[in-house]
Design an enzyme around this catalytic site. Structure first.
Site: not given
Ligand code: ATR
Length: 299
Positions: A77, A113, A137-140, A241, A262
């Protein structure tokens, strides 16, 4: 000759695809192809697994007239956002592209999205205007949700993440486009999220916790005792989802909160892509039915 219009059945078949790596999980072809067929477009929607080293060659191929556009998923992306000729406002703010449409041989990057997320919110009778939200969460996905909420007039958005620096970075980049007073970041830990939960009308899980076959499939990103701090009437929205009912959603329902899963967002972002490619309203109910069927077959 290239054309911006998709072909009707008398014309040559054109292609759309979802690109990503790996792609085994994608159900997009299962609900996109029936939509094209239903409206009589001579378009084939395929899953095209694209390793990162093949992305530049694919994007070159995409400029050809046989391609109508593509959906883009993990991990491409951000790379696609950097490679296209132009970006929509949402794609620029989110820094990621999930849909490419064509303008002749030019590639225009969009991000549906955010729109898909907001439509799922509307389905759940939650008005984003003035809402106070907690994003886990803080990813994409978190970034797309935060941009959607801030653009739609949310009063305040807190981003809580296991890796707190990632939440802080996300909020810092969002503060370049939105009022920093509407934003906060913190760790995904009981002490830190308590105050945010007490004032939240909306909690959105964008983490992979609760996702089938993932490392934390049986877990919830929030303990039940924390969830209980939410005010009555709050909405708990899980972007996961698969399964349709995650441990988080089950706990929220047991405590009497409203919930949203989702799958609608997945379908709605795809419907918005379809509309960008065809210029026509997507048959959303049909796409939803096919999406549910695909998930049911997966068990
Ligand atoms: P996307 O881009 O699809 O949002 P991603 O960048 O892989 O996916 O982000 C996954 C999110 O799930 C992140 O916020 C991750 O937390 P970290 O930044 O600390 O890695 C969170 N995540 C994954 N496994 C987790 C867990 N067991 N407990 C809490 N948060 C988790």
């Amino acid at each position: 000759m290239s054309s911006e219009q998709p072909c009707r059945s008398a014309d040559t078949v054109r292609f759309t695809a979802v690109i990503g790596y790996p792609l085994a999980h994608s159900i997009s072809p299962r609900f996109q192809q029936p939509a094209f067929d239903h409206l009589g477009f001579a378009v084939r929607y395929v899953a095209r697994e694209t390793p990162p080293e093949e992305l530049p060659a694919f994007l070159h191929e995409l400029r050809g007239p046989q391609w109508l556009g593509v959906n883009v998923t993990v991990p491409h992306k951000e790379a696609v956002a950097a490679a296209v000729d132009d970006l929509s406002t949402e794609a620029r703010l989110i820094g990621a592209v999930n849909t490419v449409r064509k303008a002749g041989d030019r590639l225009i990057g969009h991000n549906t999205d955010a729109a898909g997320f907001l439509r799922g919110l509307t389905d759940a009778a939650c008005n984003p205007q003035g809402v106070t939200a907690l994003i886990l969460g803080a990813g994409g996905a978190a970034r797309a949700v935060a941009v959607a909420l801030l653009q739609a007039g949310a009063r305040h958005v807190t981003v809580a993440n296991r890796t707190v620096r990632r939440a802080e970075r996300l909020v810092a980049t969002l503060a370049a486009s939105f009022d920093a007073a509407r934003l906060a970041a913190g760790p995904l830990q009981a002490e830190a999220v308590r105050p945010a939960l007490r004032g939240a009308g909306l909690v959105v899980n964008t983490t992979t916790v609760g996702m089938a076959h993932g490392p934390a499939a049986d877990d919830s990103p929030l303990a039940a005792a924390l969830l209980a701090l939410l005010p009555p009437g709050a909405l708990v929205y899980d972007l996961v989802y698969n399964p349709a009912e995650t441990p988080l959603l089950r706990a929220a329902q047991r405590q009497g909160y409203r919930t949203q899963g989702g799958l609608p967002m997945l379908i709605y972002q795809g419907a918005a892509s379809f509309e960008l490619w065809t210029g026509q309203s997507a048959p959303v109910e049909l796409m939803l039915a096919h999406g549910r069927q695909a998930m049911a077959e997966r068990g």
